[in-house]
Design a protein around this motif. Sequence first.
Motif, short mmCIF file in Angstrom:
data_model
loop_
_atom_site.label_atom_id
_atom_site.label_comp_id
_atom_site.label_asym_id
_atom_site.label_seq_id
_atom_site.Cartn_x
_atom_site.Cartn_y
_atom_site.Cartn_z
N VAL A 24 0.85 -1.19 0.00
CA VAL A 24 0.00 0.00 0.00
C VAL A 24 0.89 1.23 0.00
CG1 VAL A 24 -1.76 1.27 1.27
CG2 VAL A 24 -1.84 -1.23 1.21
N VAL A 27 -3.36 5.99 0.96
CA VAL A 27 -4.71 5.70 1.42
C VAL A 27 -5.52 6.98 1.35
CG1 VAL A 27 -6.13 4.95 3.38
CG2 VAL A 27 -3.92 3.87 2.96
N ASP A 28 -6.68 6.93 0.69
CA ASP A 28 -7.57 8.09 0.58
C ASP A 28 -8.83 7.77 1.37
OD1 ASP A 28 -9.01 10.32 -0.05
OD2 ASP A 28 -9.04 9.97 -2.22
N ILE A 29 -8.90 8.30 2.59
CA ILE A 29 -10.03 8.02 3.47
C ILE A 29 -11.33 8.60 2.89
CG2 ILE A 29 -10.97 8.40 5.80
CD1 ILE A 29 -8.59 6.54 5.78
N GLY A 32 -12.39 6.28 0.17
CA GLY A 32 -12.42 4.89 0.59
C GLY A 32 -11.58 3.97 -0.28
N THR A 33 -10.52 4.53 -0.89
CA THR A 33 -9.66 3.72 -1.76
C THR A 33 -8.21 3.78 -1.29
OG1 THR A 33 -9.26 5.57 -3.27
CG2 THR A 33 -11.12 4.13 -3.78
N SER A 34 -7.44 2.83 -1.77
CA SER A 34 -6.01 2.78 -1.50
C SER A 34 -5.27 2.54 -2.81
CB SER A 34 -5.68 1.64 -0.54
OG SER A 34 -6.29 1.84 0.72
N THR A 35 -4.06 3.06 -2.90
CA THR A 35 -3.20 2.79 -4.04
C THR A 35 -2.25 1.68 -3.63
OG1 THR A 35 -3.35 5.09 -4.76
CG2 THR A 35 -1.57 3.77 -5.69
N ARG A 47 -10.49 -0.67 -3.70
CA ARG A 47 -11.47 -0.23 -2.71
C ARG A 47 -11.07 -0.75 -1.34
NH1 ARG A 47 -14.26 -2.59 -6.73
NH2 ARG A 47 -14.86 -4.32 -5.39
N THR A 49 -9.67 0.65 2.90
CA THR A 49 -8.62 1.41 3.59
C THR A 49 -8.12 0.67 4.82
OG1 THR A 49 -10.27 2.62 4.87
CG2 THR A 49 -9.55 3.64 2.80
N GLN A 63 -10.52 -5.10 -4.55
CA GLN A 63 -10.85 -4.70 -3.19
C GLN A 63 -9.81 -5.25 -2.23
OE1 GLN A 63 -14.86 -5.53 -2.08
NE2 GLN A 63 -14.58 -4.86 0.02
#
Length: 78
Positions: A24, A27-29, A32-35, A47, A49, A63
């Motif tokens: 990871v 993280v974009d709270i 609700g997604t993570s790279t 999708r 976090t 996900q």
Amino acid sequence: MATVNPWKKFIGLLPGGVRAVGTVTAVDIASGTSTVELRNGVSIAARGTGVAIGGKAFVVDGQLAGPAPELPQYDVEV
């Protein structure tokens, strides 16, 4: 209705979907997604976090499925 076809029963036992392991990187709270950076260097958006930045994660069908263990990776040519 249950099937009597043995092939369909066998296929029903197999897990479906695409699975990957990556690190990871963001993280974009809010969204609700993570790279996640995969082992081959490709970054994907997933999708969820539930894994902290820098941690390894399982990605199933786009996900985050949870944290992955920190295991060594070996490349073997045959």
